[in-house]
Design a protein around this motif. Structure first.
Motif: not given
Ligand code: 5GP
Length: 208
Positions: A10, A12, A16, A35, A39, A42, A72, A75, A79-80, A99-101, A104, A135, A146
């Motif tokens: 879902g 950002s 989640k 993952s 990035r 934080r 993938a 933003h 992320y993997g 928790d993935v985009d 993914g 945020r 985003r």
């Molecule tokens: P954030 O930077 O806010 O933690 O995450 C940004 C986005 O990256 C979120 O939508 C999250 O679900 C996604 N994300 C986190 N880990 C992975 C991953 O391993 N693979 C993919 N494809 N997306 C991810």
């Protein structure tokens, strides 16, 4: 029995991360897949708990080594998901929460067709924007990215099995927990138990 893979996705700002933390502290028998990301960390995040924070060179070498089940650019960062970790836990019978985009999640769906794909949506697009503004973690360019990405992600809801509209966190958490519990009770996943009561099978295994 192999564990069940629960893929939560879902846009950002849909909530989640908060949902994952609550589910992990309340439910037993399920693990979160940490993952890798390029990035920056934080302030409130912990390396190895929220993510494995790596630089781009390390991430690319992990891609080359075939370490990822999927990866993938999200933003503007990479992320993997670790293939070895997720597959070995599933083979050990442990349920996994990812928790993935959305990109993914849809890539994972091509491989793990029988697993469970859950979309977490905000109640409205305005609410999503307000949450991202509150945020304060993103720079302005990343914020715009985003928002744009969210439009694509929200257009993919129909490809998922379940939809959680996150109006309030405690209801959303209960809903995800009920999905996780119910999916484990599917007769098709309990073949071993069901087999014990197969009193009326003929010798060739056919139902009588
Ligand atoms: P954030 O930077 O806010 O933690 O995450 C940004 C986005 O990256 C979120 O939508 C999250 O679900 C996604 N994300 C986190 N880990 C992975 C991953 O391993 N693979 C993919 N494809 N997306 C991810």
């Amino acid at each position: 029995m192999r564990g069940i893979l629960f893929v939560m996705s879902g846009p950002s700002g849909a909530g989640k991360t908060t949902i994952v933390k609550a589910v992990m502290s309340e439910l037993e028998g399920i693990e979160f897949s940490v993952s890798y990301t390029t990035r920056p960390k934080r302030e409130d995040e912990v390396d190895g708990v929220d993510y494995f924070f790596v630089d781009e060179k390390t991430f690319k070498s992990l891609i080359k080594k075939g370490e990822f089940l999927e990866w993938a650019e999200v933003h503007g960062h990479l992320y993997g998901t670790s293939m070895n970790f997720v597959e070995s836990r599933l083979n050990d019978g442990i349920n996994m929460l990812l928790d993935v985009d959305v990109k993914g999640a849809l890539n994972i769906k091509k491989i793990f067709k029988d697993d469970v794909f859950i979309f977490v949506a905000p109640p409205s697009f305005k609410e999503l924007k307000d949450r991202l503004i509150k945020r304060h973690t993103e720079d302005p360019n990343n914020f715009e990215k985003r928002i744009e990405d969210a439009k694509f992600e929200l257009s993919q809801i129909s490809k998922f099995d379940y939809l959680i509209v996150n109006r309030d966190i405690s209801t959303a958490v209960k809903q995800i927990e009920s999905i996780i519990i119910s999916e484990q009770l599917r007769v098709s996943r309990l073949a071993e138990f069901v087999g014990k009561y197969n009193f009326y099978k003929s010798k060739d295994g056919a139902d009588l």
